[in-house]
Scaffold this motif. Structure first.
Motif, PDB file in Angstrom:
ATOM      1  N   ALA A 101       0.857  -1.190   0.000  1.00 49.16           N
ATOM      2  CA  ALA A 101       0.000   0.000   0.000  1.00 49.16           C
ATOM      3  C   ALA A 101       0.889   1.235   0.000  1.00 49.16           C
ATOM      4  CB  ALA A 101      -0.924  -0.013   1.207  1.00 49.16           C
ATOM      5  N   ILE A 102       1.365   1.605  -1.176  1.00 49.84           N
ATOM      6  CA  ILE A 102       2.321   2.703  -1.300  1.00 49.84           C
ATOM      7  C   ILE A 102       1.855   3.690  -2.364  1.00 49.84           C
ATOM      8  CG2 ILE A 102       4.324   1.431  -0.460  1.00 49.84           C
ATOM      9  CD1 ILE A 102       5.057   0.831  -3.367  1.00 49.84           C
ATOM     10  N   SER A 103       2.388   4.888  -2.283  1.00 54.78           N
ATOM     11  CA  SER A 103       2.036   5.942  -3.236  1.00 54.78           C
ATOM     12  C   SER A 103       2.660   5.664  -4.594  1.00 54.78           C
ATOM     13  CB  SER A 103       2.529   7.295  -2.729  1.00 54.78           C
ATOM     14  OG  SER A 103       3.953   7.353  -2.794  1.00 54.78           O
ATOM     15  N   PRO A 104       2.114   6.235  -5.655  1.00 55.22           N
ATOM     16  CA  PRO A 104       2.770   6.113  -6.961  1.00 55.22           C
ATOM     17  C   PRO A 104       4.212   6.606  -6.944  1.00 55.22           C
ATOM     18  CG  PRO A 104       0.524   6.871  -7.263  1.00 55.22           C
ATOM     19  CD  PRO A 104       0.782   6.873  -5.776  1.00 55.22           C
ATOM     20  N   ARG A 105       4.509   7.635  -6.148  1.00 53.53           N
ATOM     21  CA  ARG A 105       5.887   8.119  -6.074  1.00 53.53           C
ATOM     22  C   ARG A 105       6.812   7.054  -5.479  1.00 53.53           C
ATOM     23  NH1 ARG A 105       8.176  12.540  -1.937  1.00 53.53           N
ATOM     24  NH2 ARG A 105       6.189  13.585  -2.316  1.00 53.53           N
ATOM     25  N   THR A 106       6.370   6.422  -4.393  1.00 55.08           N
ATOM     26  CA  THR A 106       7.168   5.350  -3.804  1.00 55.08           C
ATOM     27  C   THR A 106       7.293   4.180  -4.768  1.00 55.08           C
ATOM     28  OG1 THR A 106       6.428   6.005  -1.589  1.00 55.08           O
ATOM     29  CG2 THR A 106       7.386   3.821  -1.813  1.00 55.08           C
ATOM     30  N   MET A 107       6.216   3.890  -5.481  1.00 50.61           N
ATOM     31  CA  MET A 107       6.254   2.801  -6.456  1.00 50.61           C
ATOM     32  C   MET A 107       7.257   3.093  -7.560  1.00 50.61           C
ATOM     33  SD  MET A 107       5.001  -0.158  -7.136  1.00 50.61           S
ATOM     34  CE  MET A 107       6.053  -0.971  -8.346  1.00 50.61           C
ATOM     35  N   ALA A 170      -1.799   0.918 -10.432  1.00 52.09           N
ATOM     36  CA  ALA A 170      -2.389   0.046  -9.422  1.00 52.09           C
ATOM     37  C   ALA A 170      -2.211   0.639  -8.024  1.00 52.09           C
ATOM     38  CB  ALA A 170      -1.779  -1.347  -9.506  1.00 52.09           C
ATOM     39  N   SER A 171      -1.031   1.172  -7.764  1.00 50.88           N
ATOM     40  CA  SER A 171      -0.808   1.816  -6.468  1.00 50.88           C
ATOM     41  C   SER A 171      -1.739   3.009  -6.284  1.00 50.88           C
ATOM     42  CB  SER A 171       0.652   2.269  -6.348  1.00 50.88           C
ATOM     43  OG  SER A 171       1.514   1.169  -6.261  1.00 50.88           O
ATOM     44  N   GLY A 172      -1.942   3.776  -7.349  1.00 48.61           N
ATOM     45  CA  GLY A 172      -2.834   4.923  -7.276  1.00 48.61           C
ATOM     46  C   GLY A 172      -4.260   4.523  -6.958  1.00 48.61           C
ATOM     47  N   LEU A 173      -4.720   3.424  -7.571  1.00 43.26           N
ATOM     48  CA  LEU A 173      -6.075   2.934  -7.284  1.00 43.26           C
ATOM     49  C   LEU A 173      -6.193   2.542  -5.815  1.00 43.26           C
ATOM     50  CD1 LEU A 173      -8.905   2.019  -8.207  1.00 43.26           C
ATOM     51  CD2 LEU A 173      -7.890  -0.199  -8.754  1.00 43.26           C
ATOM     52  N   LYS A 174      -5.188   1.834  -5.317  1.00 45.53           N
ATOM     53  CA  LYS A 174      -5.197   1.430  -3.908  1.00 45.53           C
ATOM     54  C   LYS A 174      -5.251   2.652  -2.993  1.00 45.53           C
ATOM     55  CE  LYS A 174      -4.418  -1.009  -0.131  1.00 45.53           C
ATOM     56  NZ  LYS A 174      -5.414  -1.919   0.449  1.00 45.53           N
ATOM     57  N   MET A 175      -4.477   3.674  -3.296  1.00 44.42           N
ATOM     58  CA  MET A 175      -4.454   4.874  -2.470  1.00 44.42           C
ATOM     59  C   MET A 175      -5.821   5.559  -2.435  1.00 44.42           C
ATOM     60  SD  MET A 175      -1.270   5.262  -1.199  1.00 44.42           S
ATOM     61  CE  MET A 175      -1.646   3.537  -0.785  1.00 44.42           C
ATOM     62  N   CYS A 176      -6.429   5.705  -3.592  1.00 41.10           N
ATOM     63  CA  CYS A 176      -7.733   6.383  -3.649  1.00 41.10           C
ATOM     64  C   CYS A 176      -8.801   5.580  -2.927  1.00 41.10           C
ATOM     65  CB  CYS A 176      -8.137   6.612  -5.106  1.00 41.10           C
ATOM     66  SG  CYS A 176      -7.086   7.784  -5.988  1.00 41.10           S
ATOM     67  N   TYR A 177      -8.805   4.274  -3.125  1.00 43.82           N
ATOM     68  CA  TYR A 177      -9.807   3.412  -2.488  1.00 43.82           C
ATOM     69  C   TYR A 177      -9.649   3.421  -0.972  1.00 43.82           C
ATOM     70  CZ  TYR A 177     -12.596  -0.742  -1.454  1.00 43.82           C
ATOM     71  OH  TYR A 177     -13.528  -1.616  -0.948  1.00 43.82           O
ATOM     72  N   LYS A 182     -10.451   3.256   4.791  1.00 46.46           N
ATOM     73  CA  LYS A 182      -9.713   3.390   6.045  1.00 46.46           C
ATOM     74  C   LYS A 182      -9.731   4.821   6.554  1.00 46.46           C
ATOM     75  CE  LYS A 182      -7.035  -0.570   4.703  1.00 46.46           C
ATOM     76  NZ  LYS A 182      -5.863  -1.047   3.955  1.00 46.46           N
ATOM     77  N   GLY A 183      -9.838   5.775   5.635  1.00 49.78           N
ATOM     78  CA  GLY A 183      -9.992   7.161   6.063  1.00 49.78           C
ATOM     79  C   GLY A 183     -11.291   7.363   6.813  1.00 49.78           C
ATOM     80  N   LEU A 184     -12.372   6.761   6.308  1.00 51.94           N
ATOM     81  CA  LEU A 184     -13.666   6.857   6.984  1.00 51.94           C
ATOM     82  C   LEU A 184     -13.627   6.153   8.337  1.00 51.94           C
ATOM     83  CD1 LEU A 184     -16.656   7.601   7.074  1.00 51.94           C
ATOM     84  CD2 LEU A 184     -17.147   5.508   5.787  1.00 51.94           C
ATOM     85  N   THR A 185     -12.956   5.000   8.396  1.00 53.33           N
ATOM     86  CA  THR A 185     -12.846   4.291   9.671  1.00 53.33           C
ATOM     87  C   THR A 185     -12.135   5.151  10.715  1.00 53.33           C
ATOM     88  OG1 THR A 185     -12.782   2.151   8.531  1.00 53.33           O
ATOM     89  CG2 THR A 185     -11.977   2.202  10.798  1.00 53.33           C
ATOM     90  N   ALA A 241      -1.527  10.333   2.003  1.00 52.82           N
ATOM     91  CA  ALA A 241      -1.319  11.777   2.151  1.00 52.82           C
ATOM     92  C   ALA A 241      -0.272  12.261   1.158  1.00 52.82           C
ATOM     93  CB  ALA A 241      -0.895  12.101   3.583  1.00 52.82           C
ATOM     94  N   GLN A 242       0.795  11.498   0.984  1.00 53.64           N
ATOM     95  CA  GLN A 242       1.824  11.856   0.005  1.00 53.64           C
ATOM     96  C   GLN A 242       1.256  11.858  -1.410  1.00 53.64           C
ATOM     97  OE1 GLN A 242       5.171   9.150  -1.619  1.00 53.64           O
ATOM     98  NE2 GLN A 242       6.141  10.242   0.072  1.00 53.64           N
ATOM     99  N   THR A 243       0.440  10.847  -1.719  1.00 57.70           N
ATOM    100  CA  THR A 243      -0.175  10.764  -3.047  1.00 57.70           C
ATOM    101  C   THR A 243      -0.997  12.007  -3.344  1.00 57.70           C
ATOM    102  OG1 THR A 243      -0.289   8.343  -2.927  1.00 57.70           O
ATOM    103  CG2 THR A 243      -1.751   9.423  -4.508  1.00 57.70           C
TER     104      THR A 243
END
Length: 303
Positions: A101-107, A170-177, A182-185, A241-243
């Motif tokens: 679960a990493i940002s596109p930049r980290t990817m 794929a990383s970007g999709l994971k970040m947005c989802y 988890k943001g709502l939680t 947050a970085q994304t």
């Protein structure tokens, strides 16, 4: 064209990794890992899954057709560096799939490490909990030039969905989802804990039951399942947050979610593991423990 996959390496077989390994092993693949410096719990999860422990990273890259990196975000870059080093040392070229679960930049940074070692990489974002079967609702979105080849794992119990040919999609999709789920939680955990601290917890719950019954039901499930995962979600929220910051969007909400999960991690809830839950198995228990802990943690300088 599907890859000819016979052996899969997994780093590391923790909660998600060992579940993926179990599915692949049950479908007939050989699954291996290098368990140097891993915890007793991780070793036991690997043993139960039938994952073979090889002694070194060099042995792993020699024997594996594909290596899946499934770790907490903070370990993703270092692990890619380890595999790149082993690839250089052996001349072996397994396909490296980063499933973290990493940002596109980290990817992109990981992509550089791996391709500099003359190996190929696929970006994978995992949506859903640890899989038990192909029908478990766990989806692995793949992107990159060789993403379509990873779909061969669909023949072995996983649910791979090819998203595109660009590293970072794929990383970007994971970040947005995950920013939504988890943001709502995190927001719900903070709001309901604040309700208790203000002495209006029952009134808040009653109002949510009356006007937001579907939402309340959902967040009750999410909050009660969250405590053993909070330590992992800190880094994930920071990557989101970085994304968002990289896109010019305000990152503060997701940094705040990271802070909420750090708060949970600091309490007695943070010592829980999924297979041995004692505390925080309901929404009320989680928020009560957090409310009780607020005064104790207030003086440590962290939010």
């Amino acid at each position: 064209m599907d890859m000819d996959i016979q052996t899969v390496g997994i780093l590391s077989p923790g909660d998600m990794g060992h579940a993926i390994g179990t599915v692949l092993k049950q479908a007939g693949l050989r699954v291996i890992s290098c368990l140097q410096d891993r915890s007793t719990r991780t070793r036991e999860l690997a043993r139960k899954a039938g994952i073979v422990d090889v002694e070194t990273d060099e042995a792993l890259v020699r024997e594996a057709d594909i290596v899946l990196s499934v770790l907490v975000p903070a370990q993703a870059v270092a692990t890619a560096g380890r595999i790149a080093k082993a690839v250089r040392a052996t001349g072996s070229r397994p396909l490296f799939a980063d499933c973290n679960a990493i940002s596109p930049r980290t990817m992109q940074a990981i992509n550089q490490l791996v391709t500099d070692a003359e190996a190929d990489i696929v970006d994978i974002g995992i949506i859903g909990g640890p899989p038990r079967s192909k029908d478990a609702g766990t989806r692995l979105y793949a992107s990159g030039p060789r993403a379509a080849e990873v779909a061969a794992l669909n023949n072995y119990g996983l649910n791979i969905r090819v998203l595109g040919d660009q590293i970072g999609q794929a990383s970007g999709l994971k970040m947005c989802y995950a920013s939504l789920t988890k943001g709502l939680t995190a927001l719900a955990t903070e709001a309901l804990t604040a309700g208790q601290a203000l002495g209006i917890g029952e009134a808040l719950t009653s109002e949510l039951q009356q006007s937001q019954a579907t939402l309340l039901s959902m967040i009750e499930r999410q909050i009660s399942g969250m405590p053993p995962k909070a330590y992992r979600w800190v880094g994930e929220m920071e990557e989101i947050a970085q994304t968002f910051g990289d896109l010019g969007l305000p990152p503060q909400m997701l940094q705040g979610a990271a802070n909420v999960y750090h708060l949970v991690e600091q309490t007695e809830l943070g010592s829980e593991i999924p297979e041995q839950r004692r505390l925080g198995t309901t929404r009320d228990e989680v928020t009560t423990i957090l409310n009780t802990s607020l005064g104790h943690l207030k003086g440590d300088g962290k939010k």
